[in-house]
Design a protein around this motif. Structure first.
Motif, mmCIF file in Angstrom:
data_model
loop_
_atom_site.group_PDB
_atom_site.id
_atom_site.type_symbol
_atom_site.label_atom_id
_atom_site.label_comp_id
_atom_site.label_asym_id
_atom_site.label_seq_id
_atom_site.Cartn_x
_atom_site.Cartn_y
_atom_site.Cartn_z
ATOM 1 N N CYS A 10 -89.729 -35.077 73.357
ATOM 2 C CA CYS A 10 -91.164 -35.295 73.620
ATOM 3 C C CYS A 10 -91.549 -36.777 73.676
ATOM 4 C CB CYS A 10 -91.997 -34.575 72.574
ATOM 5 S SG CYS A 10 -91.764 -35.178 70.872
ATOM 6 N N GLY A 11 -90.863 -37.622 72.871
ATOM 7 C CA GLY A 11 -91.258 -39.038 72.829
ATOM 8 C C GLY A 11 -92.727 -39.171 72.440
ATOM 9 N N ARG A 12 -93.465 -39.961 73.227
ATOM 10 C CA ARG A 12 -94.891 -40.183 72.930
ATOM 11 C C ARG A 12 -95.781 -39.110 73.540
ATOM 12 N NH1 ARG A 12 -95.529 -46.221 74.954
ATOM 13 N NH2 ARG A 12 -94.110 -45.365 76.542
ATOM 14 N N ASP A 13 -95.154 -38.171 74.304
ATOM 15 C CA ASP A 13 -95.942 -37.120 74.948
ATOM 16 C C ASP A 13 -96.049 -35.906 74.026
ATOM 17 O OD1 ASP A 13 -97.328 -35.619 76.827
ATOM 18 O OD2 ASP A 13 -95.504 -34.993 77.891
ATOM 19 N N TYR A 14 -96.680 -36.092 72.878
ATOM 20 C CA TYR A 14 -96.865 -34.994 71.912
ATOM 21 C C TYR A 14 -97.914 -34.028 72.461
ATOM 22 C CZ TYR A 14 -97.486 -32.467 67.551
ATOM 23 O OH TYR A 14 -97.535 -31.482 66.593
ATOM 24 N N ARG A 15 -97.562 -32.735 72.486
ATOM 25 C CA ARG A 15 -98.457 -31.738 73.073
ATOM 26 C C ARG A 15 -98.883 -30.733 72.000
ATOM 27 N NH1 ARG A 15 -96.985 -30.705 79.359
ATOM 28 N NH2 ARG A 15 -96.595 -32.899 79.873
ATOM 29 N N PRO A 16 -100.204 -30.715 71.661
ATOM 30 C CA PRO A 16 -100.694 -29.747 70.668
ATOM 31 C C PRO A 16 -100.420 -28.314 71.130
ATOM 32 C CG PRO A 16 -102.343 -31.439 71.101
ATOM 33 C CD PRO A 16 -101.272 -31.618 72.135
ATOM 34 N N GLY A 17 -100.001 -27.462 70.196
ATOM 35 C CA GLY A 17 -99.719 -26.067 70.515
ATOM 36 C C GLY A 17 -98.296 -25.823 70.999
ATOM 37 N N TRP A 18 -97.547 -26.891 71.207
ATOM 38 C CA TRP A 18 -96.148 -26.790 71.600
ATOM 39 C C TRP A 18 -95.262 -27.108 70.400
ATOM 40 C CZ3 TRP A 18 -94.174 -27.433 77.056
ATOM 41 C CH2 TRP A 18 -95.168 -27.198 78.017
ATOM 42 N N LEU A 19 -93.978 -26.705 70.475
ATOM 43 C CA LEU A 19 -92.985 -27.195 69.540
ATOM 44 C C LEU A 19 -92.420 -28.466 70.150
ATOM 45 C CD1 LEU A 19 -91.160 -26.926 67.015
ATOM 46 C CD2 LEU A 19 -89.560 -25.598 68.453
ATOM 47 N N ASN A 20 -92.755 -29.608 69.549
ATOM 48 C CA ASN A 20 -92.340 -30.903 70.069
ATOM 49 C C ASN A 20 -91.082 -31.357 69.335
ATOM 50 O OD1 ASN A 20 -94.803 -31.878 71.869
ATOM 51 N ND2 ASN A 20 -95.645 -30.847 70.057
ATOM 52 N N VAL A 21 -90.029 -31.679 70.102
ATOM 53 C CA VAL A 21 -88.717 -32.010 69.546
ATOM 54 C C VAL A 21 -88.305 -33.393 70.019
ATOM 55 C CG1 VAL A 21 -86.285 -31.342 69.467
ATOM 56 C CG2 VAL A 21 -88.058 -29.570 69.560
ATOM 57 N N ASP A 22 -87.750 -34.197 69.086
ATOM 58 C CA ASP A 22 -87.212 -35.488 69.496
ATOM 59 C C ASP A 22 -86.162 -35.942 68.499
ATOM 60 O OD1 ASP A 22 -88.305 -37.603 71.729
ATOM 61 O OD2 ASP A 22 -87.236 -38.598 70.101
ATOM 62 N N PHE A 57 -85.849 -39.111 67.587
ATOM 63 C CA PHE A 57 -86.417 -40.214 66.804
ATOM 64 C C PHE A 57 -87.593 -39.727 65.967
ATOM 65 C CE2 PHE A 57 -84.478 -42.315 70.499
ATOM 66 C CZ PHE A 57 -83.620 -43.191 69.849
ATOM 67 N N GLY A 58 -87.461 -39.869 64.657
ATOM 68 C CA GLY A 58 -88.553 -39.485 63.777
ATOM 69 C C GLY A 58 -89.794 -40.312 64.008
ATOM 70 N N ALA A 59 -89.628 -41.544 64.521
ATOM 71 C CA ALA A 59 -90.790 -42.411 64.761
ATOM 72 C C ALA A 59 -91.733 -41.821 65.798
ATOM 73 C CB ALA A 59 -90.310 -43.788 65.216
ATOM 74 N N ALA A 60 -91.231 -40.879 66.626
ATOM 75 C CA ALA A 60 -92.089 -40.225 67.615
ATOM 76 C C ALA A 60 -92.992 -39.189 66.965
ATOM 77 C CB ALA A 60 -91.239 -39.563 68.692
ATOM 78 N N ASP A 61 -92.762 -38.921 65.676
ATOM 79 C CA ASP A 61 -93.535 -37.960 64.897
ATOM 80 C C ASP A 61 -93.538 -36.570 65.545
ATOM 81 O OD1 ASP A 61 -94.977 -37.205 62.672
ATOM 82 O OD2 ASP A 61 -96.921 -37.693 63.559
ATOM 83 N N PRO A 62 -92.352 -36.035 65.875
ATOM 84 C CA PRO A 62 -92.291 -34.704 66.474
ATOM 85 C C PRO A 62 -92.422 -33.618 65.409
ATOM 86 C CG PRO A 62 -90.088 -35.535 66.185
ATOM 87 C CD PRO A 62 -91.019 -36.625 65.705
ATOM 88 N N ASP A 63 -92.510 -32.373 65.843
ATOM 89 C CA ASP A 63 -92.526 -31.244 64.908
ATOM 90 C C ASP A 63 -91.124 -30.975 64.361
ATOM 91 O OD1 ASP A 63 -95.306 -30.606 65.489
ATOM 92 O OD2 ASP A 63 -94.579 -29.871 67.419
ATOM 93 N N LEU A 64 -90.109 -31.297 65.165
ATOM 94 C CA LEU A 64 -88.732 -31.018 64.780
ATOM 95 C C LEU A 64 -87.868 -32.191 65.223
ATOM 96 C CD1 LEU A 64 -86.820 -28.831 63.591
ATOM 97 C CD2 LEU A 64 -86.590 -27.913 65.914
ATOM 98 N N VAL A 65 -87.080 -32.736 64.274
ATOM 99 C CA VAL A 65 -86.221 -33.870 64.577
ATOM 100 C C VAL A 65 -84.772 -33.398 64.628
ATOM 101 C CG1 VAL A 65 -85.396 -36.126 63.811
ATOM 102 C CG2 VAL A 65 -87.801 -35.478 63.440
ATOM 103 N N PHE A 66 -84.124 -33.532 65.780
ATOM 104 C CA PHE A 66 -82.685 -33.309 65.870
ATOM 105 C C PHE A 66 -82.170 -33.878 67.183
ATOM 106 C CE2 PHE A 66 -84.183 -29.374 67.904
ATOM 107 C CZ PHE A 66 -83.326 -29.238 68.974
ATOM 108 N N ASP A 67 -80.860 -34.029 67.230
ATOM 109 C CA ASP A 67 -80.169 -34.604 68.380
ATOM 110 C C ASP A 67 -79.831 -33.489 69.367
ATOM 111 O OD1 ASP A 67 -78.536 -35.875 70.199
ATOM 112 O OD2 ASP A 67 -77.175 -36.734 68.709
ATOM 113 N N LEU A 68 -80.383 -33.555 70.568
ATOM 114 C CA LEU A 68 -80.166 -32.512 71.564
ATOM 115 C C LEU A 68 -78.705 -32.410 71.999
ATOM 116 C CD1 LEU A 68 -83.305 -33.035 73.849
ATOM 117 C CD2 LEU A 68 -82.906 -31.163 72.247
ATOM 118 N N GLU A 69 -77.928 -33.444 71.768
ATOM 119 C CA GLU A 69 -76.512 -33.397 72.146
ATOM 120 C C GLU A 69 -75.652 -32.723 71.092
ATOM 121 O OE1 GLU A 69 -75.535 -37.478 73.326
ATOM 122 O OE2 GLU A 69 -75.612 -36.710 75.385
#
Length: 518
Positions: free
Chosen positions: A7-19, A21-33
């Motif tokens: 998601c990066g800086r494109d945080y979307r309310p009502g979505w599960l936002n994943v990134d 980098f914890g600094a992006a303040d997502p709902d879930l932090v993990f490495d997609l790879e």
């Protein structure tokens, strides 16, 4: 659920936002790879990867794992929206974290229906949909042009056609692309057949080829769910009708009108000609070669030959009633003593010696098969004391019933081997021009289950594979093209594989390894 991956800086309310980098303040932090992802199966209605995918999967395995995970978490008919920079734009080339160019064409490899059509047409293309069991349909592709080119287009100095031409030949024309996919789930082979009303397989002979067509019919039925029909010769009609996976059997073109009438409004009938010799010399199991015609892959348990009938029961009982009982602790062994093609016929002397040695061990031996009005073909007549003769005394159904009551069948590559494949009898096959694994039946979820192949030691084996080689064809010395399959041998020592490689001792060893040497 809607999931915004990377998601990066494109945080979307009502979505599960994943990134990552914890600094992006997502709902879930993990490495997609790092797969598998901590997201449950079949949960996402919409998955967004907005300028993310080009950063992932530098190596192919990592990238394919990511594609598999996208498919896993998507709901059936879930939408995947992908935004990526065009690989021929400075936006892609100028970012050192971009590790993989993404194009709409890439996703053709993950479209199962398209992959099956590629393979059926013998077209190139890596069938990734099959390899990793994903199925994505590309539903929309939009190109967004660099502002420089948009300004020229809007000024009227460039037409849309000119712009499209430049996009194919110049850098920095298309800036980014939006690709929309639909996840077709659950995954199952046969997507390319969904539009059909029915399938009619056409195979006229010989008996083994027709029986292997029934194995392909079973797989086709289980894969597609479509009605499967067979067009064959009259002598195999009754046998084929005992296969529960066929909806009907025809013996003439004039009979097919009923199919075209019945399915004309529901996708029509695909008539598949499985007669060409290429299926028998494909270098793989013939049932798999038949399925290749459709671009299909089937699991082993789908490809067995099933004949559901009790016809022949009275025949086999009548035959056995006239024979002595099998001695205690011994086995009933059937010999199909076939004569025919020079490159597939085992010498009668070998059969006689084999029969004598088995009888000396106290086992019951019965000769089966039918003689033939064609000179040099049919079944040998063995004159061995103690041999029980059922040649010319059983129909195909009677032979099938006898096989169900017997322990071992010994035969060269021929129709009775496939008939035995519809039973649990142990099969010992003597092979020459093809390898046993290309012919011995699929049973119990495995090729050559409860079977043993006596394969040749010839350096050219399997020699049918050489039929397409022009030099081998020229050096074979065969001038009558009608005899190419029966006379084919490119070894200097003609037919040595059947005369010397397949020894009586090698067959006896295979037999007694199975039934014991006691």
């Amino acid at each position: 659920m809607k999931i915004n991956l990377g998601c990066g800086r494109d945080y979307r309310p009502g979505w599960l936002n994943v990134d990552f980098f914890g600094a992006a303040d997502p709902d879930l932090v993990f490495d997609l790879e790092k797969t598998p992802w901590p997201i449950e199966d079949n949960c996402a209605d919409i998955i967004l990867l907005k300028h993310v995918l080009e950063h992932l999967g530098r190596d192919s395995i990592s990238f394919l794992n990511i594609i598999s995970e996208i498919y896993r978490i998507a709901k059936p008919d879930g939408i995947i929206e992908i935004h990526v920079p065009h690989p021929a734009h400075a936006d892609f080339l100028g970012d050192p974290t971009h590790v993989r160019p993404i194009t709409p064409e890439m996703f053709q490899c993950f479209n199962l229906s398209l992959v099956e059509r590629w393979q059926a047409s013998k077209l190139p293309g890596t069938p990734l949909a099959k390899y990793i069991e994903v199925d994505f349909e590309t539903t929309n592709v939009e190109s967004f042009f660099d502002q420089y080119w948009m300004d020229i287009l809007n000024s009227g100095k460039l037409t849309q056609e000119d712009l499209a031409h430049n996009a194919r030949s110049n850098m920095n024309v298309v800036q980014w692309t939006r690709i929309t996919l639909r996840a077709r789930k659950p995954f199952h082979h046969g997507r390319s057949l969904e539009h059909l009303g029915a399938i009619c397989l056409e195979r006229h002979g010989g008996m083994g080829d027709v029986l292997m067509t029934l194995g392909a019919a079973k797989a086709l039925k289980e894969i597609s769910g479509k009605p499967i029909y067979l067009l064959t010769v009259p002598q195999y009609k009754d046998l084929a009708e005992s296969c529960p996976y066929l909806s009907g059997v025809f013996t003439g073109d004039d009979e097919l009108g009923i199919l075209y009438d019945r399915y004309g409004d529901s996708g029509g009938v695909h008539r598949a000609n499985l007669n060409p010799a290429a299926f028998g010399i494909a270098g793989k199991h013939q049932i798999d070669a038949y399925l290749d015609y459709f671009g299909l892959t089937a699991s082993p348990e789908m490809k067995d030959i099933v004949l559901e009938t009790d016809r022949g029961e009275m025949e086999s009982e009548s035959i056995l009633a006239g024979f002595p009982a099998v001695p205690a602790g011994k086995k009933r062994i059937l010999l199909h003593v076939a004569k025919g093609d020079l490159n597939r016929t085992w010498d009668i002397g070998n059969w006689s010696a084999l029969c004598d040695k088995i009888l000396r061990q106290g086992h019951q031996v019965i000769a089966i098969g039918n003689s033939n009005d064609v000179p040099g073909r049919g079944a040998y007549t063995l004159e061995v004391p103690g041999l029980l003769n059922a040649v010319n005394r059983l129909s195909l159904f009677g032979t099938l019933s006898l096989m169900k009551k017997s322990d071992v069948l010994i035969s060269t590559d021929s129709g009775p081997v496939q008939l035995g494949g519809a039973t649990d009898i142990h099969i010992i096959g003597i092979y020459s021009v093809v390898l046993g694994r290309s012919r011995l039946p699929y049973r119990k979820g495995a090729v050559a289950w409860n079977s043993t192949a006596i394969n040749p030691e010839c350096g050219f084996s399997p020699c049918y594979n050489w039929l397409s080689d022009a030099d081998a064809l020229a050096s074979s010395g065969i001038t009558d093209i009608n005899r190419i399959f029966s006379d084919w041998c490119i070894s200097e020592n003609k037919y040595n594989c059947m005369e010397d490689d397949a020894t009586v001792d090698s067959v006896l060893t295979a037999l007694f390894d199975f039934i014991g040497w006691g």
